[in-house]
Every structure is written in structure tokens, then in C-alpha cells.
Design a protein around this motif. Structure first.
Motif, mmCIF file in Angstrom:
data_model
loop_
_atom_site.group_PDB
_atom_site.id
_atom_site.type_symbol
_atom_site.label_atom_id
_atom_site.label_comp_id
_atom_site.label_asym_id
_atom_site.label_seq_id
_atom_site.Cartn_x
_atom_site.Cartn_y
_atom_site.Cartn_z
ATOM 1 N N GLY A 30 0.803 -1.218 0.000
ATOM 2 C CA GLY A 30 0.000 0.000 0.000
ATOM 3 C C GLY A 30 0.833 1.263 0.000
ATOM 4 O O GLY A 30 0.449 2.290 -0.580
ATOM 5 N N ALA A 31 1.991 1.220 0.642
ATOM 6 C CA ALA A 31 2.860 2.393 0.697
ATOM 7 C C ALA A 31 3.338 2.812 -0.687
ATOM 8 O O ALA A 31 3.670 3.985 -0.917
ATOM 9 N N ASP A 32 3.358 1.861 -1.623
ATOM 10 C CA ASP A 32 3.764 2.157 -3.001
ATOM 11 C C ASP A 32 2.557 2.424 -3.898
ATOM 12 O O ASP A 32 2.687 2.482 -5.130
ATOM 13 N N GLY A 33 1.383 2.558 -3.285
ATOM 14 C CA GLY A 33 0.178 2.838 -4.049
ATOM 15 C C GLY A 33 -0.398 1.646 -4.778
ATOM 16 O O GLY A 33 -1.198 1.803 -5.707
ATOM 17 N N ILE A 34 -0.002 0.444 -4.364
ATOM 18 C CA ILE A 34 -0.490 -0.782 -5.004
ATOM 19 C C ILE A 34 -1.623 -1.360 -4.173
ATOM 20 O O ILE A 34 -1.437 -1.712 -3.006
ATOM 21 N N ARG A 35 -2.804 -1.446 -4.768
ATOM 22 C CA ARG A 35 -3.947 -2.031 -4.078
ATOM 23 C C ARG A 35 -3.944 -3.555 -4.256
ATOM 24 O O ARG A 35 -3.591 -4.053 -5.324
ATOM 25 N N VAL A 36 -4.359 -4.284 -3.222
ATOM 26 C CA VAL A 36 -4.424 -5.744 -3.281
ATOM 27 C C VAL A 36 -5.773 -6.192 -2.724
ATOM 28 O O VAL A 36 -6.107 -5.893 -1.563
ATOM 29 N N ASN A 37 -6.546 -6.887 -3.530
ATOM 30 C CA ASN A 37 -7.866 -7.359 -3.119
ATOM 31 C C ASN A 37 -8.062 -8.815 -3.539
ATOM 32 O O ASN A 37 -7.307 -9.347 -4.354
ATOM 33 N N SER A 38 -9.089 -9.439 -2.983
ATOM 34 C CA SER A 38 -9.384 -10.848 -3.274
ATOM 35 C C SER A 38 -10.814 -11.015 -3.762
ATOM 36 O O SER A 38 -11.729 -10.318 -3.300
ATOM 37 N N VAL A 39 -10.994 -11.950 -4.679
ATOM 38 C CA VAL A 39 -12.321 -12.414 -5.079
ATOM 39 C C VAL A 39 -12.426 -13.867 -4.651
ATOM 40 O O VAL A 39 -11.576 -14.688 -5.003
ATOM 41 N N LEU A 40 -13.445 -14.173 -3.853
ATOM 42 C CA LEU A 40 -13.620 -15.518 -3.311
ATOM 43 C C LEU A 40 -14.728 -16.236 -4.073
ATOM 44 O O LEU A 40 -15.885 -15.843 -4.037
ATOM 45 N N LEU A 41 -14.352 -17.314 -4.757
ATOM 46 C CA LEU A 41 -15.285 -18.054 -5.601
ATOM 47 C C LEU A 41 -16.057 -19.103 -4.828
ATOM 48 O O LEU A 41 -15.547 -19.703 -3.881
ATOM 49 N N GLY A 42 -17.260 -19.351 -5.298
ATOM 50 C CA GLY A 42 -17.994 -20.544 -4.921
ATOM 51 C C GLY A 42 -17.854 -21.549 -6.060
ATOM 52 O O GLY A 42 -16.777 -21.711 -6.622
ATOM 53 N N LEU A 43 -18.943 -22.199 -6.434
ATOM 54 C CA LEU A 43 -18.897 -23.156 -7.546
ATOM 55 C C LEU A 43 -19.147 -22.428 -8.863
ATOM 56 O O LEU A 43 -20.185 -21.795 -9.028
ATOM 57 N N VAL A 44 -18.196 -22.534 -9.769
ATOM 58 C CA VAL A 44 -18.280 -21.850 -11.051
ATOM 59 C C VAL A 44 -18.318 -22.891 -12.156
ATOM 60 O O VAL A 44 -17.555 -23.867 -12.148
ATOM 61 N N ASP A 45 -19.201 -22.698 -13.119
ATOM 62 C CA ASP A 45 -19.425 -23.660 -14.202
ATOM 63 C C ASP A 45 -18.302 -23.561 -15.228
ATOM 64 O O ASP A 45 -18.394 -22.846 -16.223
ATOM 65 N N THR A 46 -17.227 -24.283 -14.954
ATOM 66 C CA THR A 46 -16.099 -24.346 -15.873
ATOM 67 C C THR A 46 -15.916 -25.793 -16.321
ATOM 68 O O THR A 46 -16.698 -26.673 -15.961
ATOM 69 N N GLY A 47 -14.876 -26.052 -17.076
ATOM 70 C CA GLY A 47 -14.665 -27.368 -17.662
ATOM 71 C C GLY A 47 -14.574 -28.495 -16.660
ATOM 72 O O GLY A 47 -14.937 -29.637 -16.968
ATOM 73 N N GLN A 48 -14.108 -28.211 -15.434
ATOM 74 C CA GLN A 48 -13.966 -29.290 -14.461
ATOM 75 C C GLN A 48 -15.319 -29.900 -14.109
ATOM 76 O O GLN A 48 -15.413 -31.115 -13.903
ATOM 77 N N TRP A 49 -16.370 -29.072 -14.042
ATOM 78 C CA TRP A 49 -17.688 -29.609 -13.699
ATOM 79 C C TRP A 49 -18.297 -30.373 -14.873
ATOM 80 O O TRP A 49 -18.998 -31.370 -14.676
#
Length: 264
Positions: A178-197
Motif C-alpha cells: 500500500g505504501a507504493d500505491g499498489i492495491r491488493v484485493n481478493s475475489v472468493l469463488l464458490g462453484l463456477v461452471d467451468t470445464g472441471q464440472w
């Protein structure tokens, strides 16, 4: 709506399919430059060429075959992206997988591999990109994580633990960078319809059609909206967090799980 990402450069790991590919496509549609990596070079090249054709984005895609657990490879990837586009404004740490196994079913080597992928898969590229991000006035990192980080499952025991470690790490990174002006955030997934499913459905031998099968899966997992999410529904909050319009948001987590979370 203009997310003010035109001509910005964003690195995306695990970009050959699923959430990573959807994110790359959305960034291209916003006019951003996309530097993408995945282990399967042939698949990555094919999918990004299709994305380029769809979005009329000649010269705005840079694709590299690289393993996120290899620090040297991430350094080379970052250097090549800077050479291609002149700088870096954002990083999406998306590469990952899930290990479907209980603790008793998991070997020590598998445990080490899970933690290496989840933690060093983020640390390696963030470390390599940090000095370039610090030079941008809109620098942002988004770690694609999972609701498992806060709500572990016994059948995903080590993945849950590694996800929790990553969530803790990204919170720390939001403070240290943050001191360098870099923001860091997270996106937390549930079940997403991708090839694995799709693959799990095909190997299940179920008499149900895919929509019915995934509907029952969603009900079994307690998903309030009664369905799996789509890659595009995950890509949108990722891209939104990269936007300068989210410039006062850091250290935050956004759940994208259809209401599956049971924590307060």
C-alpha cells in the motif's frame, strides 16, 4: 460504463480457460492490453487468438507459456510484458486448482504442492511485478481465491487450508504494498461452471441432463441462487477491482458464490 482501463496493461495467470480467459476477454473489451500466461502454450495461444478476433484487439495480447510456481519463469514473463507494452498496471493471480481429498487421502507431497501453488503462485508474480506496479498511478493486484478460505470443507481439506493461507497473505500484501500505491484485493469463488464440472458430469454416469445435475449440486452445496456461477460473473468483479474507479478499495474480499457463504 467506462472502467478507465483503456491502454492499461494487466497480467493474467491461468488465462487459457475458465475465469482467467473470461477476465482476459473482458479486459480486452475494455481496451486494455493483456499479458497472459498458462502452462499449456498451444491452448493459450488458440484461446487468445479467438479472443483477439472477437474483440478486434490486434497487438494488445501477449501470451507466454509459464508455470507460476517457477520464480524465474514469472520474472521472465513480467520482463517480456514490460517490453511488449511498456509497463504494468494490474495483475490477476488466477492460476489454481482444487484437490478433492480428505486429509487422510492426501500425501505429504500433495500438501506441499497445494501450498506451493496457492502461495508462491501469487508471491512469485507479485514480487516480479512490484517495481513496475509501483510506477503506475493505478496499480492493482487481484487474487482469485475461494470461499473455502473462510469456510473449509473436509473433502477439500488441504485446498481449504492453502486458500486460507492465501487470504491471510493477500491481506498482508495489501498493507506492505500500500505504501507504493499498489492495491491488493481478493475475489472468493464458490462453484463456477467451468470445464472441471463438465468433466465430472460426464464421468458421473448420471441419467440427469447437465442443468438438472448442476441444479442438484447447487442445492446440495447450499447455494441460495440454486445454480453454478459463470466465468463471466467472476470476471466482472475482478475487472471492477482493477479499475481506477475502485481506487480506494484495498485489503477487501468480494464473495462470488451465489449466497453459499455461511459465515457472518
Amino acid at each position: 460504463m467506462d472502467l478507465r482501463l483503456r491502454d492499461r496493461t494487466v497480467l493474467v495467470t491461468g488465462a487459457s480457460s475458465g475465469v482467467g480467459l473470461a477476465t482476459a476477454r473482458m479486459l480486452l473489451a475494455e481496451g486494455a492490453n493483456v499479458a497472459a500466461c498458462a502452462r499449456d502454450a498451444e491452448r493459450l495461444d488458440a484461446t487468445l487468438r479467438a479472443a483477439q478476433a472477437d474483440t478486434e484487439a490486434p497487438g494488445r495480447i501477449h501470451a507466454v507459456s509459464a508455470d507460476v510456481t517457477d520464480a524465474a519463469a514469472m520474472g521472465s514473463f513480467v520482463d517480456s510484458a514490460v517490453q511488449a507494452f511498456g509497463g504494468i498496471d494490474g495483475v490477476v493471480c488466477n492460476a489454481g486448482r482444487s484437490l478433492m481429498a480428505t486429509i487422510d487421502e492426501t500425501t505429504d507431497d500433495q500438501i506441499r504442492e497445494e501450498f506451493e501453488l496457492k502461495l508462491f503462485g501469487v508471491l512469485n508474480i507479485v514480487r516480479a511485478a512490484a517495481k513496475h506496479l509501483a510506477a503506475s498511478e493505478v496499480a492493482s493486484v487481484v487474487a482469485v481465491n475461494a470461499i473455502l478460505a473462510r469456510q473449509p470443507e473436509a473433502k477439500l481439506a488441504i485446498t481449504s487450508a492453502a486458500r486460507a493461507g492465501l487470504l491471510n497473505l493477500t491481506q498482508t500484501l495489501s498493507h506492505s504494498l500500500g505504501a507504493d500505491g499498489i492495491r491488493v484485493n481478493s475475489v472468493l469463488l464458490g462453484l463456477v461452471d467451468t470445464g472441471q464440472w463438465t468433466r465430472r458430469y460426464e464421468s458421473s454416469g448420471s441419467d440427469l441432463d447437465y442443468a438438472e445435475w448442476t441444479g442438484r449440486l447447487a442445492a446440495d452445496r447450499g447455494i441460495v441462487l440454486g445454480r453454478l456461477g459463470t466465468a463471466e460473473e467472476v470476471a466482472f468483479p475482478i475487472v471492477s477491482l482493477l479499475s481506477p474507479l475502485s481506487g480506494y478499495t484495498t485489503g477487501a474480499c468480494i464473495d462470488v458464490g451465489g449466497g453459499v457463504a455461511r459465515y457472518v
